[in-house]
Every structure is written in structure tokens, then in C-alpha cells.
Design a protein around this motif. Sequence first.
Motif, PDB file in Angstrom:
ATOM      1  N   PHE A   8       8.720  62.942 -24.790  1.00 46.37           N
ATOM      2  CA  PHE A   8       7.418  62.501 -25.678  1.00 46.37           C
ATOM      3  C   PHE A   8       6.497  63.668 -26.293  1.00 46.37           C
ATOM      4  N   HIS A   9       6.091  64.160 -25.084  1.00 43.97           N
ATOM      5  CA  HIS A   9       5.189  65.439 -25.253  1.00 43.97           C
ATOM      6  C   HIS A   9       5.664  66.656 -26.570  1.00 43.97           C
ATOM      7  N   VAL A  10       7.124  66.878 -26.188  1.00 47.05           N
ATOM      8  CA  VAL A  10       7.617  67.687 -26.881  1.00 47.05           C
ATOM      9  C   VAL A  10       7.968  67.347 -28.335  1.00 47.05           C
ATOM     10  N   ALA A  11       8.549  66.005 -28.323  1.00 41.56           N
ATOM     11  CA  ALA A  11       8.530  65.542 -29.801  1.00 41.56           C
ATOM     12  C   ALA A  11       7.549  65.374 -30.231  1.00 41.56           C
ATOM     13  N   ALA A  12       6.237  65.196 -29.834  1.00 38.96           N
ATOM     14  CA  ALA A  12       5.074  65.201 -30.670  1.00 38.96           C
ATOM     15  C   ALA A  12       4.556  66.389 -31.437  1.00 38.96           C
ATOM     16  N   GLY A  13       5.378  67.317 -30.929  1.00 35.96           N
ATOM     17  CA  GLY A  13       4.969  68.793 -31.729  1.00 35.96           C
ATOM     18  C   GLY A  13       5.637  68.926 -32.976  1.00 35.96           C
ATOM     19  N   GLY A  14       6.652  68.178 -33.248  1.00 37.79           N
ATOM     20  CA  GLY A  14       7.622  68.353 -34.209  1.00 37.79           C
ATOM     21  C   GLY A  14       7.929  67.261 -35.199  1.00 37.79           C
ATOM     22  N   ASP A  15       7.154  66.121 -34.912  1.00 34.21           N
ATOM     23  CA  ASP A  15       7.372  64.897 -35.640  1.00 34.21           C
ATOM     24  C   ASP A  15       5.908  64.312 -35.995  1.00 34.21           C
ATOM     25  N   ALA A  16       5.550  63.892 -36.936  1.00 29.76           N
ATOM     26  CA  ALA A  16       4.146  63.346 -37.353  1.00 29.76           C
ATOM     27  C   ALA A  16       3.967  62.019 -36.916  1.00 29.76           C
ATOM     28  N   GLU A  17       4.902  61.153 -37.082  1.00 32.90           N
ATOM     29  CA  GLU A  17       5.072  59.988 -36.524  1.00 32.90           C
ATOM     30  C   GLU A  17       4.855  59.737 -35.028  1.00 32.90           C
ATOM     31  N   ILE A  18       5.721  60.671 -34.331  1.00 32.41           N
ATOM     32  CA  ILE A  18       5.528  60.654 -32.977  1.00 32.41           C
ATOM     33  C   ILE A  18       4.053  61.247 -32.763  1.00 32.41           C
ATOM     34  N   GLY A  19       3.701  62.268 -33.098  1.00 34.36           N
ATOM     35  CA  GLY A  19       2.373  63.013 -32.904  1.00 34.36           C
ATOM     36  C   GLY A  19       1.166  61.899 -33.003  1.00 34.36           C
ATOM     37  N   ALA A  20       1.265  61.154 -34.039  1.00 31.79           N
ATOM     38  CA  ALA A  20       0.129  60.211 -34.273  1.00 31.79           C
ATOM     39  C   ALA A  20       0.078  59.159 -32.944  1.00 31.79           C
ATOM     40  N   ALA A  21       1.547  58.942 -32.697  1.00 27.22           N
ATOM     41  CA  ALA A  21       1.811  57.897 -31.482  1.00 27.22           C
ATOM     42  C   ALA A  21       1.319  58.619 -30.296  1.00 27.22           C
ATOM     43  N   TYR A  22       1.431  59.808 -30.011  1.00 25.32           N
ATOM     44  CA  TYR A  22       1.133  60.611 -28.843  1.00 25.32           C
ATOM     45  C   TYR A  22      -0.591  60.633 -28.783  1.00 25.32           C
ATOM     46  N   GLN A  23      -1.190  60.673 -29.832  1.00 23.27           N
ATOM     47  CA  GLN A  23      -2.772  60.804 -29.838  1.00 23.27           C
ATOM     48  C   GLN A  23      -2.976  59.610 -29.574  1.00 23.27           C
TER      49      GLN A  23
ATOM     50  N   TYR B 193      -1.739  57.537 -27.576  1.00 19.92           N
ATOM     51  CA  TYR B 193      -1.496  57.205 -26.072  1.00 19.92           C
ATOM     52  C   TYR B 193      -2.370  57.925 -25.292  1.00 19.92           C
ATOM     53  N   GLU B 194      -2.842  59.191 -25.899  1.00 20.04           N
ATOM     54  CA  GLU B 194      -3.766  60.103 -25.098  1.00 20.04           C
ATOM     55  C   GLU B 194      -5.225  59.459 -25.190  1.00 20.04           C
ATOM     56  N   GLN B 195      -5.552  58.697 -26.201  1.00 16.69           N
ATOM     57  CA  GLN B 195      -6.847  58.131 -26.159  1.00 16.69           C
ATOM     58  C   GLN B 195      -6.790  56.819 -25.509  1.00 16.69           C
ATOM     59  N   ARG B 196      -5.680  56.223 -25.316  1.00 15.13           N
ATOM     60  CA  ARG B 196      -5.548  55.027 -24.388  1.00 15.13           C
ATOM     61  C   ARG B 196      -5.555  55.714 -22.875  1.00 15.13           C
ATOM     62  N   ARG B 197      -4.745  56.683 -22.524  1.00 13.95           N
ATOM     63  CA  ARG B 197      -4.948  57.125 -21.295  1.00 13.95           C
ATOM     64  C   ARG B 197      -6.330  57.793 -20.850  1.00 13.95           C
ATOM     65  N   LEU B 198      -7.097  58.245 -21.628  1.00 16.13           N
ATOM     66  CA  LEU B 198      -8.542  58.509 -21.271  1.00 16.13           C
ATOM     67  C   LEU B 198      -9.325  57.291 -21.189  1.00 16.13           C
ATOM     68  N   ALA B 199      -9.074  56.129 -21.591  1.00 16.67           N
ATOM     69  CA  ALA B 199     -10.027  54.906 -21.582  1.00 16.67           C
ATOM     70  C   ALA B 199      -9.585  54.419 -20.395  1.00 16.67           C
TER      71      ALA B 199
ATOM     72  N   TRP C  10      -8.542  62.965 -16.430  1.00 21.76           N
ATOM     73  CA  TRP C  10      -7.415  62.718 -17.759  1.00 21.76           C
ATOM     74  C   TRP C  10      -6.611  64.115 -17.842  1.00 21.76           C
ATOM     75  N   ALA C  11      -7.555  65.281 -17.677  1.00 22.92           N
ATOM     76  CA  ALA C  11      -6.889  66.671 -17.933  1.00 22.92           C
ATOM     77  C   ALA C  11      -5.872  67.025 -16.876  1.00 22.92           C
ATOM     78  N   LEU C  12      -6.360  66.578 -15.562  1.00 27.01           N
ATOM     79  CA  LEU C  12      -5.443  67.034 -14.288  1.00 27.01           C
ATOM     80  C   LEU C  12      -4.065  66.066 -14.429  1.00 27.01           C
ATOM     81  N   PHE C  13      -4.117  64.908 -14.818  1.00 25.39           N
ATOM     82  CA  PHE C  13      -3.137  64.178 -15.018  1.00 25.39           C
ATOM     83  C   PHE C  13      -2.291  63.972 -16.165  1.00 25.39           C
ATOM     84  N   SER C  14      -2.570  65.015 -17.085  1.00 21.68           N
ATOM     85  CA  SER C  14      -1.825  64.969 -18.262  1.00 21.68           C
ATOM     86  C   SER C  14      -0.386  65.489 -18.111  1.00 21.68           C
ATOM     87  N   THR C  15       0.362  65.132 -19.031  1.00 23.56           N
ATOM     88  CA  THR C  15       1.732  65.505 -18.969  1.00 23.56           C
ATOM     89  C   THR C  15       2.062  67.246 -18.730  1.00 23.56           C
ATOM     90  N   PRO C  16       1.562  67.751 -19.663  1.00 19.32           N
ATOM     91  CA  PRO C  16       1.927  69.282 -19.465  1.00 19.32           C
ATOM     92  C   PRO C  16       1.341  69.850 -18.132  1.00 19.32           C
TER      93      PRO C  16
END
Length: 217
Positions: A128-143, A145-151, A176-182
Motif C-alpha cells: 500500500f505504501h509503495v503503491a501510494a508513491g505511484g498512483d494519485a488515487e492510492i496516494g490520496a487514500a494513503y493520506q 489512512y495516515e490521518q485516521r491512524r494518527l487519530a 504514530w511515527a514509530l509505528f509507521s509502515t516504513p
Amino acid sequence: MTVAKNPDASRRYRSPLREEQARRTHAAVIEAATACFIEKGYAATTMKDVAARAGVSVETVYGQGGKASLLLAAVDRTLVGDDAPVPVIERAPLREVLESPDARVALRRFRDLVVEGMPQALPLMHAFHVAAGGDAEIGAAYQTYEQRRLADMTKIAESLEPGLRVPVAEAADVIWALFSTPAIHALMVERGWGVERWADWAISVLDRTLLTDDKSR
């Protein structure tokens, strides 16, 4: 003579058997898509790949949504384990973390939850993380997801009070940072730490940097 119309005649007929078959087909397609995304990556996976893996036609796969929709559905299913529309943070395992009697018990429960679920979730989350870098729709969804994860991480940070030595917002940022996918993938996979070693280290970092020195809490 005018025949009276049946008020239910225009209603869609519901067949429990047909609905169950549709549910099983959807689950099979999502499971197949999950496997393909993990093995081949999002960009290299085709709808034909998913159809072959699921044992259905390409038309049936498209009936479940486009490729981006399949990835997002696969992520949601992997994170929660089923198709029920209940957020991760509201599920029993995380409720136990949030309702722990003190901060260190909460971290130990969080550690056990991570050890149990991360090996299954990480491969798809990395895709998911890798795909977010090359696809605008996936990138928006990943953002999103990250906002939801921060919440969610903010709620976990709030549950650590009054054992925190830092403000809740700062604690949430750290978790949030320590438990990020990367971050997880870098140590657990690339450096070969494995889930047990990684989880023990991550929780020890949270303990040392976020919690007070009062071990009795």
C-alpha cells in the motif's frame, strides 16, 4: 377490469442464497487481490492475475470494483480481519489497550497485539505504501489512512495518561511515527529483526521517552 397492483411487486427480490454467494465471491476476490498485491506489487498486478487466483472471470473481478478499490478493500480487511464496518480502534483488542488500568499495562497489551497482527498486516501495508508513491488515487487514500491512524494513536496516547511525561499530542506523534509502515518494515524486514525483537524495542522506546519514572503506575 383493473387489476390491483401489488405494492411489493416493484421491490427487489432478496435471496439469502444469492446474497451469501455474492459475499463469498467478494471475499474470494479480495483474498486473491491481497495475495497478488503482496507477491507482485500493486503496479504489476493485473485484474487477470486476480481473476486467475480467485478462480473467477475477469468480469466478476471488475464487478467488485477497480484495482484501486480492491487494494483499499484488501487493506481494510487485513487490518480488521473481516468485512464488518467497525473501525480498528473500536474493536475488542484495542479496547483492552485503551481501558488498561495504567500506562505500562497498556503498552504491554499493545505490544502483544502488535506481535499477533503485524506479520500478517505488514506485507500488504508495505505494498500500500509503495503503491501510494505511484498512483494519485492510492496516494490520496494513503493520506486518509495516515490521518485516521494518527487519530487512533492519539486515542492510545490519551489512554496513557496520567503516566505521560509529555503532552498527549507529542506522545501521539511519537507513537504514530514509530509505528509507521516504513519504520516497521525497515527494521523488522530489511534488517531482519523479526516481529518479537521489533515489538520489544518499540515498546521500550515508548516507555523510556513517554512515560514517567514511577513504575508503580
